[in-house]
Scaffold this active site. Structure first.
Site, PDB file in Angstrom:
ATOM      1  N   LYS A   1      86.408  26.003  49.107  1.00 32.93           N
ATOM      2  CA  LYS A   1      87.197  26.911  48.258  1.00 32.93           C
ATOM      3  C   LYS A   1      87.239  28.331  48.827  1.00 32.93           C
ATOM      4  CE  LYS A   1      84.917  26.325  44.386  1.00 32.93           C
ATOM      5  NZ  LYS A   1      83.948  25.305  44.772  1.00 32.93           N
TER       6      LYS A   1
ATOM      7  N   ARG B   1      84.175  27.325  34.954  1.00 30.93           N
ATOM      8  CA  ARG B   1      83.445  26.110  35.350  1.00 30.93           C
ATOM      9  C   ARG B   1      83.150  25.216  34.180  1.00 30.93           C
ATOM     10  NH1 ARG B   1      79.575  26.994  40.327  1.00 30.93           N
ATOM     11  NH2 ARG B   1      80.743  28.725  41.149  1.00 30.93           N
TER      12      ARG B   1
ATOM     13  N   ARG C   1      75.296  24.420  55.947  1.00 29.12           N
ATOM     14  CA  ARG C   1      75.906  25.753  55.840  1.00 29.12           C
ATOM     15  C   ARG C   1      74.902  26.870  56.162  1.00 29.12           C
ATOM     16  NH1 ARG C   1      79.251  27.293  50.565  1.00 29.12           N
ATOM     17  NH2 ARG C   1      77.321  26.831  49.453  1.00 29.12           N
TER      18      ARG C   1
ATOM     19  N   ARG D   1      71.606  29.884  52.235  1.00 28.11           N
ATOM     20  CA  ARG D   1      71.636  30.475  50.900  1.00 28.11           C
ATOM     21  C   ARG D   1      70.476  29.916  50.084  1.00 28.11           C
ATOM     22  NH1 ARG D   1      77.515  29.951  48.100  1.00 28.11           N
ATOM     23  NH2 ARG D   1      76.307  29.026  46.418  1.00 28.11           N
TER      24      ARG D   1
ATOM     25  N   ARG E   1      73.713  21.387  41.263  1.00 29.28           N
ATOM     26  CA  ARG E   1      75.040  22.014  41.209  1.00 29.28           C
ATOM     27  C   ARG E   1      76.144  20.974  41.163  1.00 29.28           C
ATOM     28  NH1 ARG E   1      73.987  25.010  46.388  1.00 29.28           N
ATOM     29  NH2 ARG E   1      76.102  25.796  46.442  1.00 29.28           N
TER      30      ARG E   1
HETATM   31  P1  ADP Z   1      78.716  27.023  44.318  1.00 25.95           P
HETATM   32  O1  ADP Z   1      80.088  26.802  43.800  1.00 25.95           O
HETATM   33  O2  ADP Z   1      78.501  26.482  45.670  1.00 25.95           O
HETATM   34  O3  ADP Z   1      77.652  26.599  43.383  1.00 25.95           O
HETATM   35  P2  ADP Z   1      79.025  29.876  43.889  1.00 25.95           P
HETATM   36  O4  ADP Z   1      78.754  30.958  44.847  1.00 25.95           O
HETATM   37  O5  ADP Z   1      80.387  29.728  43.355  1.00 25.95           O
HETATM   38  O6  ADP Z   1      78.532  28.579  44.605  1.00 25.95           O
HETATM   39  O7  ADP Z   1      78.017  30.018  42.663  1.00 25.95           O
HETATM   40  C1  ADP Z   1      76.639  30.140  42.853  1.00 25.95           C
HETATM   41  C2  ADP Z   1      75.932  30.144  41.508  1.00 25.95           C
HETATM   42  O8  ADP Z   1      76.376  31.271  40.746  1.00 25.95           O
HETATM   43  C3  ADP Z   1      76.206  28.945  40.616  1.00 25.95           C
HETATM   44  O9  ADP Z   1      75.370  27.850  40.927  1.00 25.95           O
HETATM   45  C4  ADP Z   1      75.887  29.529  39.238  1.00 25.95           C
HETATM   46  O10 ADP Z   1      74.497  29.626  39.027  1.00 25.95           O
HETATM   47  C5  ADP Z   1      76.424  30.930  39.357  1.00 25.95           C
HETATM   48  N1  ADP Z   1      77.840  30.971  38.924  1.00 25.95           N
HETATM   49  C6  ADP Z   1      78.919  31.202  39.699  1.00 25.95           C
HETATM   50  N2  ADP Z   1      80.058  31.153  38.976  1.00 25.95           N
HETATM   51  C7  ADP Z   1      79.667  30.879  37.693  1.00 25.95           C
HETATM   52  C8  ADP Z   1      80.353  30.684  36.468  1.00 25.95           C
HETATM   53  N3  ADP Z   1      81.685  30.722  36.403  1.00 25.95           N
HETATM   54  N4  ADP Z   1      79.624  30.425  35.369  1.00 25.95           N
HETATM   55  C9  ADP Z   1      78.286  30.375  35.405  1.00 25.95           C
HETATM   56  N5  ADP Z   1      77.573  30.518  36.518  1.00 25.95           N
HETATM   57  C10 ADP Z   1      78.254  30.772  37.661  1.00 25.95           C
END
Ligand code: ADP
Ligand code: ZN
Length: 207
Positions: A13, A88, A122, A152, A163
């Site tokens: 993404k 999400r 990654r 990360r 996740r």
């Molecule tokens: P990924 O999609 O690989 O999990 P992101 O960088 O998008 O990575 O998100 C990392 C973390 O940040 C998520 O696992 C969550 O804990 C938090 N997070 C990100 N976006 C949201 C959201 N929309 N609602 C709740 N938590 C979020």
């Protein structure tokens, strides 16, 4: 025009968002990146979020909306935005409805095993944020800025599995929620191949 990217972790993404931003000017808004910026600055909201992030769990809605609204109130967002990683869950999609409209939703598919492999391999540059894969790049320093490449905190097998589980349970219901504005593609090994159908689709919509 506002669009939204949905796809499991590892589906690319973020990479897709960069290309769409380059060609169409939509401003990428990644709630994950926003949280990581706050963490890097050691801000209280970020440290609160980190406890959930390290486990692979969703950060509570109130906290997430706070950082999202702050970002959306900045002037560059008027041109149109591209949400990556928000909403999400149905709860978040309902909340977003109260804030702004979503014109199109681009869904990227990738099989479960592939998601795991991509996340395990990654690496991210500490200096500039560039993303690498150990399958195609074996050095541990960034070729762009010389920064150190690290994993990360949540790209560890336990958190990755959580996740993907959260994605499956909480995020996939959004596909029905946005059924009337959905464009589905599958993630390819070459990011340009993933982007091509999206580019054609958006060209037709952004006249
Ligand atoms: P990924 O999609 O690989 O999990 P992101 O960088 O998008 O990575 O998100 C990392 C973390 O940040 C998520 O696992 C969550 O804990 C938090 N997070 C990100 N976006 C949201 C959201 N929309 N609602 C709740 N938590 C979020
Ligand atoms: Zn770098």
């Amino acid at each position: 025009m506002n669009i939204l990217l949905i796809g499991p972790q590892g589906s690319g993404k973020g990479t897709l968002a960069k290309k769409i931003n380059r060609d169409f000017g939509l401003v990428p808004i990644s709630t994950g990146d926003l949280f990581r910026e706050l963490i890097a600055k050691k801000e209280k909201l970020g440290l609160e979020a980190k406890e959930y992030m390290d486990k692979g769990l969703l950060v509570p809605l109130e906290l997430t909306l706070k950082i999202l609204k702050a970002r959306l109130s900045q002037p560059d967002c008027k041109r149109g935005v591209m949400f990556d990683g928000f909403p999400r869950s149905i709860e978040q999609a309902e909340a977003l409805k109260e804030i702004t409209n979503v014109d199109w939703v681009i869904k990227i598919d990738l099989p479960y095993e592939e998601c795991i492999n991509r996340m395990l391999s990654r690496r991210v540059c500490k200096g500039c944020g560039a993303i690498y894969s150990t399958t195609t790049y074996s050095s541990d320093t960034c070729e762009k800025c010389g920064g150190k490449l690290v994993q990360r905190d949540d790209d560890k097998l336990d958190a990755i599995k959580t996740r993907l589980e959260v994605y499956d349970k909480q995020t996939t219901p959004l596909i029905d929620f946005y059924a009337d504005r959905l464009f589905v593609i599958s993630s390819q090994d070459d990011p340009e191949d993933t982007y091509k159908p999206v580019k054609d689709f958006l060209k037709g919509k952004m006249k």
